[in-house]
Design an enzyme around this catalytic site. Structure first.
Site, PDB file in Angstrom:
ATOM      1  N   GLU A  42       0.815  -1.215   0.000  1.00  0.00           N
ATOM      2  CA  GLU A  42       0.000   0.000   0.000  1.00  0.00           C
ATOM      3  C   GLU A  42       0.856   1.275   0.000  1.00  0.00           C
ATOM      4  O   GLU A  42       0.549   2.251   0.669  1.00  0.00           O
ATOM      5  CB  GLU A  42      -0.953   0.004   1.205  1.00  0.00           C
ATOM      6  CG  GLU A  42      -1.945  -1.149   1.183  1.00  0.00           C
ATOM      7  CD  GLU A  42      -2.966  -1.085   2.303  1.00  0.00           C
ATOM      8  OE1 GLU A  42      -2.748  -0.334   3.273  1.00  0.00           O
ATOM      9  OE2 GLU A  42      -4.005  -1.778   2.206  1.00  0.00           O
ATOM     10  N   GLU A  78      -6.840  -7.816  -0.692  1.00  0.00           N
ATOM     11  CA  GLU A  78      -7.430  -7.694   0.641  1.00  0.00           C
ATOM     12  C   GLU A  78      -8.899  -7.320   0.530  1.00  0.00           C
ATOM     13  O   GLU A  78      -9.240  -6.170   0.268  1.00  0.00           O
ATOM     14  CB  GLU A  78      -6.708  -6.635   1.495  1.00  0.00           C
ATOM     15  CG  GLU A  78      -5.321  -7.019   1.944  1.00  0.00           C
ATOM     16  CD  GLU A  78      -4.733  -6.016   2.934  1.00  0.00           C
ATOM     17  OE1 GLU A  78      -5.496  -5.215   3.517  1.00  0.00           O
ATOM     18  OE2 GLU A  78      -3.497  -6.036   3.125  1.00  0.00           O
TER      19      GLU A  78
END
Length: 823
Positions: A193, A264
């Site tokens: 991320e 995710e």
């Protein structure tokens, strides 16, 4: 540097171009035992076959090796193909150059267990992982490396990052764990991320992304690499989505030759001290997974599938010890229904559509203002459809290929043959279950406990001195949650009462003046900084002030993590500042240094009978036998305040019962004690209590699924197993087989249905939480269900008047609700 970057872009572009067409070929292996993993714009390709893959995150250090086989088996039974895990740098290299891959840290054993059960692995090396793990998984010793800037184009950081990633990759290669070697690893991740913080690093951000991608590709592992939440993932590295609604939010692959991957899908959300659990319904998860697949997604990972436990001090700042307890497998590894079962049905329904999904042509057909059909069809006529109703308020009826279909609010119906609905995301046919807790052992007498009272330190007893206040992270180096700040001053006023004002960057502060407790304060996840203001009693002459600053995990996210601070940063007494005076420091508590929570250190201090009333900073110890059976075990600490608990020298994590939610409830009262930590008898339990909790209220509980409940109506679909059976026979028209919606009940392994608490065929009121007999009820309900289910581990009861000896009320839509107990 620019020339190098330009050349690198050319190299990446070349790789991307040669990867177009059938798939991006990373390496070729002739050995039949090896798997060739490539990809194209539709999916990952394993040994020449495109794949729709469902994955679940299970983190090896958040459970125990004894739990791993069962967790993986339940994931496989739930329809998963892949287990996804991070690699935890801070666990594996706690001291520079000193490695630990034993016990819960044995990643090789974990991956081999996955392989033995026939599943694939996605290995998220990071090595920054966030994951609500202290310091984002980075080892604390990195903090003191001269000139380091984490996660940027910074030579010291890149050097240590490359060294660790190289070690992990080489370990996997040496054990032949990559698919290209015949192993289970089909996908790896570098970084995590990064795009969310990249702008903070300005010109140091983009080169770091390029460097990390090139480093990863240059390992030649034979499997693809991904970067999550990195829209510009370079060259062959696949950009992936994280979040709850990637079917709506994902911009898509940054190349037509890359597949659409969701690394995710949050099945719940992390919980913090003082916060309530986030409940995400099975229906909402199923809707967004189906939508992602309908929009050409081919890999979905549930984060988490099993959350587990943040043992020891591994949780990040203000994070609960229990992690993602609302996942399909709860903290203890028990199946959480209907989430687990509903997703299992979803996976099976989508797999029925695999052929047209992977080889057919997609067409999107409007069916209404908020409705549409995603149709996948081959020239041969093989077809699958996803009928989507985006209306969150009402159900609708749509016309698709001249057939009417009712779509519940915010739902997707899956038609594996473009005719018959096999699954709807909103209609839950699987059972519900409920955990129960049984107190097996109580410690409710003074005779069962002994205590050791931690000494309140003072300036004279400290060895570390400094002019001014130190940052706690820099001073304590995560050797302990605790750092004593002490100073001494002379007081001449005749007024014995004076205001003490302490400002802290977090997370908790306990204040003592002349050895006496004077008050506490703490921050929160959303506002770590706070101020303690108390009126204290001073004496004429010399006064000793001791401030015990407590961290509850280190920060795990954000740019420039190495610059983040904690602890006391401003102090005044009677409006006089002592911020820049001479301070003495002590890292940790005496009991910690002597390890009095273990059998080795237990006798290094003098324990005594527990006193009354309780006092701050007290250690308590007792022993207990392990509860019989195989049910998970939890320590119920609802009578305690704040501290840490150890069983046989192993920390089961921090507890903080006194930090209540907005409704006045503790965020967590029960703390998992894995059976792998226990002996049959003589188990040592040690509690460190910071506040004034009462150990007499502590119990050892067992956790079990004892309630299972099913509820179906005429609008529910038959079990998906009907499709699977008849597909094997070459016939997919299940309507002609007369299959009915069915209540299917199943007890956990080793338990059987012992009692039918409620059964009603008719129109029962309510649901599995609250129910009652309605205006229509078959008098045979109880007897029929008991004969079908009592003494069995599982049973099925169809919604059929014939099954219940006739229709109790013709013309009324029927429902069946059954509530049962497992023993």
């Amino acid at each position: 540097m620019l020339r190098l970057l330009s050349c690198y872009w050319c190299f990446m572009l070349f790789l991307a171009v040669i990867g177009s067409g059938r798939g991006h070929r990373l390496e070729h292996h002739d050995d039949r035992d090896h798997r060739n993993v490539t990809y194209d714009g539709r999916s990952l390709i394993i040994n020449g076959h495109r794949k729709i893959l469902f994955s679940g995150s299970i983190h090896y250090p958040r459970s125990t090796p004894q739990m791993w086989p069962s967790l993986i088996a339940k994931a496989k039974e739930g329809g998963l193909d892949v287990i996804q895990t991070y690699v935890f740098w801070s666990l594996h290299e706690p001291q520079k150059g000193q490695y630990d891959f034993g016990g819960r840290n044995d990643i090789i054993r974990f991956i081999k267990e996955i392989q033995s059960q026939g599943l694939y692995v996605c290995l998220r090396i990071g090595p920054f992982i966030e994951s609500e793990w202290t310091y984002g998984g980075l080892p604390i010793w990195l903090h003191d490396v001269a000139g380091i800037v984490f996660r940027s184009d910074n030579k010291p950081y890149k050097s240590y990052m490359q060294r660790f990633v190289t070690k992990i990759v080489n370990m996997m290669k040496s054990e032949k764990l990559y698919a290209s070697q015949g192993g289970p690893i089909i996908l790896s991740q570098i970084e995590n991320e990064y795009q969310t913080i990249e702008p903070a690093f300005h010109e140091k951000g983009p080169p770091y992304v390029l460097w990390a991608a090139k480093m990863a590709v240059d390992f030649h592992t034979g499997v693809p690499w991904v970067m999550c939440k990195q829209d510009d993932a370079p060259g062959p590295v696949i950009n992936a989505c994280n979040g709850m609604r990637c079917g709506e939010t994902f911009k898509g692959p940054n190349s037509p030759n890359k597949p659409s991957i969701w690394t995710e899908d949050w099945t719940s959300f992390y919980q913090v001290w003082g916060g309530k659990p986030y409940i995400r319904s099975a229906q909402d998860i199923a809707f967004h997974v189906a939508l992602f697949i309908a929009k050409n997604g081919s890999y979905v990972n549930y984060y988490m599938y099993h959350g587990g436990t943040n043992f020891g001090r591994t949780a990040a700042a203000f994070m609960l010890t229990g992690y993602y307890d609302q996942a399909p497998l709860d903290e203890y590894g028990l199946v959480r229904e209907p989430k687990w079962g509903h997703l299992k049905e979803l996976h099976a329904a989508i797999k029925l559509c695999s052929r047209p999904l992977l080889t057919g042509t997609q067409n999107v057909i409007p069916l209404g203002q908020l409705q549409q059909a995603f149709v996948f069809e081959e020239t041969s006529g093989v077809c699958a459809a996803f009928l989507v109703n985006n209306d969150e308020r009402k159900a609708v009826t749509v016309l698709f290929r001249n057939i009417s279909y009712e779509l519940p609010r915010k739902s997707i119906s899956i038609l594996p043959d473009c005719k018959t609905v096999a699954f709807n995301t909103e209609r839950v046919s699987t059972q519900y279950n409920k955990r129960s807790k049984t107190s097996n052992l109580k410690f409710d007498s003074h005779e069962k406990w002994e205590e050791y009272r931690e000494a309140i330190t003072n300036f004279d007893n400290t060895l570390l001195r400094a002019e001014g206040l130190l940052d706690q992270i820099s001073a304590a180096k995560d050797a302990s949650d605790y750092l004593w700040y002490t100073f001494r001053f002379h007081y001449n006023s005749s007024n014995a009462q004076a205001p003490l004002d302490v400002q802290s960057h977090g997370h908790i502060l306990h204040a003592f003046v002349n050895g006496e407790y004077t008050g506490s304060a703490h921050g929160s996840h959303d506002n770590v900084s706070f101020t303690l203001r108390n009126t204290v009693h001073l004496r004429q002459g010399t006064n000793d002030v001791a401030l015990l600053s407590v961290t509850v995990g280190l920060p795990d996210s954000g740019a420039f993590l190495e610059r983040k601070v904690a602890g006391v940063h401003r102090v005044s007494v009677q409006d006089k500042s002592f911020t820049n005076c001479s301070w003495g420091y002590q890292v940790g508590l005496i009991g910690e240094k002597l390890q009095i929570y273990s059998n080795l250190g237990l006798n290094k201090v003098l324990w005594s009978s527990i006193g009354s009333p309780t006092r701050q900073l007290t250690w308590y110890k007792t022993t207990f036998r392990a509860p019989a059976g195989n049910d998970p075990i939890a320590l119920n600490l609802q009578s305690m305040g704040k501290g840490e608990a150890w069983v046989n020298g192993q920390s089961i994590g921090r507890y903080w019962v006194s930090f209540k939610t907005s409704k006045g409830n503790p965020s967590q009262t029960r703390y998992h004690v894995p059976r792998g930590f226990l002996k049959p008898t003589g188990n040592l339990l040690v509690l460190l209590e910071e506040e004034n909790g009462n150990p007499l209220g502590v119990t050892v509980d067992t956790i079990a699924i004892r309630k299972v409940c099913g509820h179906v109506t005429n609008s529910h679909l038959p079990p998906l197993s009907s499709w699977l059976r008849h597909r094997q026979r070459g016939d997919t028209d299940i309507k002609k087989f007369g299959k009915k919606p069915t209540v299917q009940l199943s007890c956990p392994l080793g338990k059987k249905i012992s009692k039918i608490v409620f059964a009603s065929f008719g129109n029962p009121d309510g649901d599995c939480e609250r129910y009652a007999v309605g205006s229509c009820h078959s008098s045979h309900s109880q007897g029929v269900v008991e004969r079908a289910c009592i003494g069995k581990s599982r049973c099925s009861i169809p919604l059929s008047s014939r099954y219940f000896w006739g229709d109790p009320c013709p013309g009324i839509h029927k429902a069946l609700l059954v509530d049962a107990q497992c023993r």
